[in-house]
Design a protein around this motif. Structure first.
Motif, PDB file in Angstrom:
ATOM      1  N   SER A   1       0.799  -1.423  -0.102  1.00  0.00           N
ATOM      2  CA  SER A   1      -0.061   0.141   0.139  1.00  0.00           C
ATOM      3  C   SER A   1       0.823   1.206   0.010  1.00  0.00           C
ATOM      4  CB  SER A   1      -1.044   0.040   1.188  1.00  0.00           C
ATOM      5  OG  SER A   1      -1.901   1.207   1.129  1.00  0.00           O
ATOM      6  N   ALA A   2       1.725   1.301   0.742  1.00  0.00           N
ATOM      7  CA  ALA A   2       2.766   2.276   0.927  1.00  0.00           C
ATOM      8  C   ALA A   2       3.424   2.674  -0.393  1.00  0.00           C
ATOM      9  CB  ALA A   2       3.831   2.212   2.007  1.00  0.00           C
TER      10      ALA A   2
ATOM     11  N   ASP B   1       1.152   3.864  -2.870  1.00  0.00           N
ATOM     12  CA  ASP B   1       1.010   5.490  -2.787  1.00  0.00           C
ATOM     13  C   ASP B   1       2.037   6.117  -3.320  1.00  0.00           C
ATOM     14  OD1 ASP B   1      -1.349   4.952  -1.403  1.00  0.00           O
ATOM     15  OD2 ASP B   1      -0.680   5.075   0.440  1.00  0.00           O
ATOM     16  N   ARG B   2       3.345   5.691  -3.168  1.00  0.00           N
ATOM     17  CA  ARG B   2       4.360   6.499  -3.761  1.00  0.00           C
ATOM     18  C   ARG B   2       4.464   6.595  -5.238  1.00  0.00           C
ATOM     19  NH1 ARG B   2       6.987   3.667   0.107  1.00  0.00           N
ATOM     20  NH2 ARG B   2       7.733   2.034  -1.334  1.00  0.00           N
TER      21      ARG B   2
END
Length: 183
Positions: free
Chosen positions: A21-22, A25-26
């Protein structure tokens, strides 16, 4: 002949899902690439900057070949300062046009709106070379250039300058910032 069995994928852990998820997002926040076209009619300023840039490269080459030599290091620093000063003067006398890469579907739609003529298609073109360049320059312009203004510049500038304008807008559409890893 028997079918291969389906591979069983382990259920991702909460930490793996969080890491993905991180990462996603990036990836979503990555800015699209941009390209800047400098326009300066003062050939003398352009020449002074080019000479200062070359002098700085030479001075750095000498400094790197003679590590620890104060004179060479000082000359490299002086050459950098002269290059930076020449660039500041050049920048002040220049206009800049900035172009941003379009999202792939937008670029494909724009190309589709400007199909090649029959003759252009026979020559292998994927878009109409008479109408697409101004449309792309305008669409990719960060500065707010409209299509009529793009046509005016492309038709009114010299061939090399018009080509540089087109190239600034087209090349940023082709820029890749990803690479296939080895492992």
């Amino acid at each position: 002949m028997s079918r291969p069995t389906q591979a069983k994928h382990p259920t991702p852990s909460a930490s793996a899902e969080g890491a993905w998820s991180a990462k996603m997002d990036r990836l979503r926040r990555r800015p699209r690439p941009q390209n800047r076209l400098r326009i300066c009619d003062d050939a003398e300023l352009r020449q002074r900057y080019e000479e200062a840039e070359q002098a700085a490269r030479r001075a750095h080459f000498v400094a790197e070949a003679n590590p620890g030599e104060e004179l060479a290091e000082r000359q490299a620093a002086d050459a950098d300062a002269k290059r930076d000063q020449a660039l500041a003067v050049l920048d002040a006398a220049s206009e800049f046009l900035t172009f941003r890469a379009l999202p792939r579907p937008v670029l494909e739609e724009l190309i589709g709106e400007h199909p090649p003529t029959e003759q252009q298609a026979e020559e292998g073109a994927i878009f109409n070379a008479d109408t697409f360049p101004a449309a792309l320059v305008a669409a990719a312009s960060v500065d707010g250039m409209c299509r009529q203004e793009a046509e005016e510049l492309l038709n009114g500038w010299s061939a090399p300058d018009a080509h540089a304008l087109w190239d600034a807008a087209w090349q940023i559409q082709q820029e890749s910032r990803v690479e296939l890893g080895k492992g």
